[in-house]
Design an enzyme around this catalytic site. Sequence first.
Site, PDB file in Angstrom:
ATOM      1  N   ASP A 170     -18.657 -12.828  28.182  1.00  0.00           N
ATOM      2  CA  ASP A 170     -19.527 -12.965  29.348  1.00  0.00           C
ATOM      3  C   ASP A 170     -20.882 -13.626  29.103  1.00  0.00           C
ATOM      4  O   ASP A 170     -21.295 -14.441  29.898  1.00  0.00           O
ATOM      5  CB  ASP A 170     -19.682 -11.635  30.094  1.00  0.00           C
ATOM      6  CG  ASP A 170     -19.675 -10.437  29.192  1.00  0.00           C
ATOM      7  OD1 ASP A 170     -18.859 -10.412  28.256  1.00  0.00           O
ATOM      8  OD2 ASP A 170     -20.474  -9.517  29.415  1.00  0.00           O
ATOM      9  N   GLU A 392     -18.260  -2.384  18.648  1.00  0.00           N
ATOM     10  CA  GLU A 392     -17.871  -3.410  19.621  1.00  0.00           C
ATOM     11  C   GLU A 392     -17.945  -4.806  18.979  1.00  0.00           C
ATOM     12  O   GLU A 392     -17.068  -5.638  19.153  1.00  0.00           O
ATOM     13  CB  GLU A 392     -18.802  -3.310  20.840  1.00  0.00           C
ATOM     14  CG  GLU A 392     -18.387  -4.164  22.016  1.00  0.00           C
ATOM     15  CD  GLU A 392     -19.238  -3.888  23.252  1.00  0.00           C
ATOM     16  OE1 GLU A 392     -20.226  -3.116  23.152  1.00  0.00           O
ATOM     17  OE2 GLU A 392     -18.916  -4.433  24.324  1.00  0.00           O
TER      18      GLU A 392
END
Length: 419
Positions: A170, A392
């Site tokens: 993103d 992550e």
Amino acid sequence: MDARPAVDDAALGREALSVLDANWTGTATVPAPGLYPHQWSWDSAFVAMGLARHRPERSRAELLSLLAGQWATGMVPHIVFHTPEAYFPGPSVWRSHDHDAAPRVLTSGLTAPPVHGLALWWIYRHTGDVEFVRRAFPSLVAQHRYLAAARDLGGGGLAAIVHPWESGMDDSPAWDQPLAALPEIRYGYRNLDLDERHPDSDHDRYVWLALRYRDAGYRAEYLREDHPFAVECPLFNGIWLASCQALAELAPLVRADPAPHAERAERIRSGLLERLWDGCFYARDLRTDRLIPVCTVGGFGPLLDPWLPAEHVGALVDVLQSARFMGATGYPVPSCEIRASQFDRTRYWRGPSWVNTNWLLRRAASVHGLGPLRDQLTGGTLRLVRQAGFRECFDPFDGSGRGCRDFSWSAALTLDLLA
Ligand code: 9WN
């Protein structure tokens, strides 16, 4: 740097499974506890692949619960909301329930990289379950038909993303230019914990884009004619190509014709080479019809194609191993080239290394018979999770963990790297 006590392979594998067990809700695996409380599309495909050997039943359930969110148009949404857990942007923003083509379960209105065909092939390869292929195959054919019919906005055989969230990367610098061309938006609300990831103005533009698409009824004609963000991404299309090849291989098992899938893969390959290649693969902004001149990890997506011409494979591998990417960092693979002014080792898709893109590139190295590169990607990625845990993402220079902990695809793909 959050160093942990040394863990051997068996212990690392057990830890990975326990993260995945904890993130399983009974219906699907959430990407991480707390921050991501729903089912994300490409996360689920990676989880399904990682679990295929160890929890075959759950691996199949993961893919099917995601496909329960598929729209009648064939679109597989980027988020499926199985629970009422709060998340922004949630169901009240997407309003899928107001749309005739949407399923009963609430979903977002965007899609995500179509890695599911590859996931189905992967599950079949590890379980030999033809019945499962029979069950899931038609949904994936419909997904690909949707991409070809509604998303080939450039007319060259590639699918366009219409929102940065659809890329899975993103905040990648690849979207900076098309986002900067949008009007300045100030909604004045913040996305709770995500401020570090998205400066306010970007986040407001993300929401604005999503609302425009929603208010246009998620119509394909609107995307073609009016939507201000339309980009051909090499990772999205490289993944789509790999999934087309996967469906071509699976087709005979379900007495389907492999030819349309193989032909689509060829068309995507031509599109990639003709439209996105300039010494490296770049994203094309369809609103300016220009390549976006920043090289990111997404540019290696077409390497997943075993029939990518050898000269392109060679050139890409040189860039990957050069000081622009892996050559300068201790760990694979920074999400943006290091010499780019937008590179930031601390910010998500603007520099850090991710287990899923490392895994995809390792798969690419395998399909091209590049053993040493494959080993380098395997060893370097395992080093990251061994040292910092299933984070992550990771600082590509010192390997320290960033973003949330107990991240599902980092755990799931580790299981595969250990196999
Ligand atoms: C927006 C869930 C998702 C991943 C994406 C990652 C991030 C969301 C966000 O988390 O995106 O969908 O809030 O930034 O970039 O790849 O699927 O793990």
